[in-house]
Design a protein around this motif. Structure first.
Motif: not given
Length: 170
Positions: A70-78, A156-168
């Motif tokens: 869940l943390l990985k999803l959080f970091w990658e999706n905003h 849409s919630c308008g959230l966009k990630g950074t495009g960087v994969t989280c290594p968690v």
């Protein structure tokens, strides 16, 4: 009163309602309960996204998805480097935060932030401004705001990630 980028103190904050709001008790998509009591095998996580009043309590089955996932999803999706802003809007309601429920979640959240920060720095994406704090009381927004993306298709919630994969890893 503090400026737009500073949280008000408890004395400066507006008073809340004397009691919580009633909301739909079942999730429209998963069929899981949205209000306590939750099944004993379920766990809870609370995330505040960089959007007005978008604090989400996630009730999850750790046999199917871990807190670390869940943390990985959080970091990658905003974008956790936005500070207290969302596009042109600025203010404390736009900050992102992870509210932790106990020492395991606190340690996992801090570890994931450190790992993701390292990845972001290597790609010159900026510093994470997401706070990690112990959870306090949780209050639901009005029912019309619950499961909003399901209720209002095409939005849409308008959230966009950074495009960087989280290594968690779990």
């Amino acid at each position: 009163m503090p400026g737009a980028g500073v949280l008000p103190s408890p004395a400066e904050a507006l008073p809340g309602r004397p009691q919580g709001l009633r909301v739909t008790a079942t999730h429209a998509v998963t069929g899981n309960p949205t209000v306590p009591p939750f099944p004993a095998e379920m766990q809870m996580a609370i995330f505040g996204l960089t959007g007005h009043a978008e604090v989400v309590r996630v009730v999850f089955d750790p046999r199917k998805i871990s807190y670390e996932e869940l943390l990985k999803l959080f970091w990658e999706n905003h974008d956790p480097t936005q500070g207290m802003r969302q596009q042109e809007d600025l203010g404390t309601q736009y900050r992102s935060v992870i509210y932790t429920l106990g020492p395991h979640q606190q340690a996992a959240a801090l570890r994931s932030r450190a790992l993701y920060q390292q990845e972001l720095r290597e790609r010159r994406q900026g510093d994470i401004t997401t706070a990690i704090e112990p959870a306090g009381d949780f209050y639901y927004a009005e029912d019309r705001h619950q499961q909003y993306l399901h209720k209002v298709p095409g939005t849409s919630c308008g959230l966009k990630g950074t495009g960087v994969t989280c290594p968690v890893t779990p």
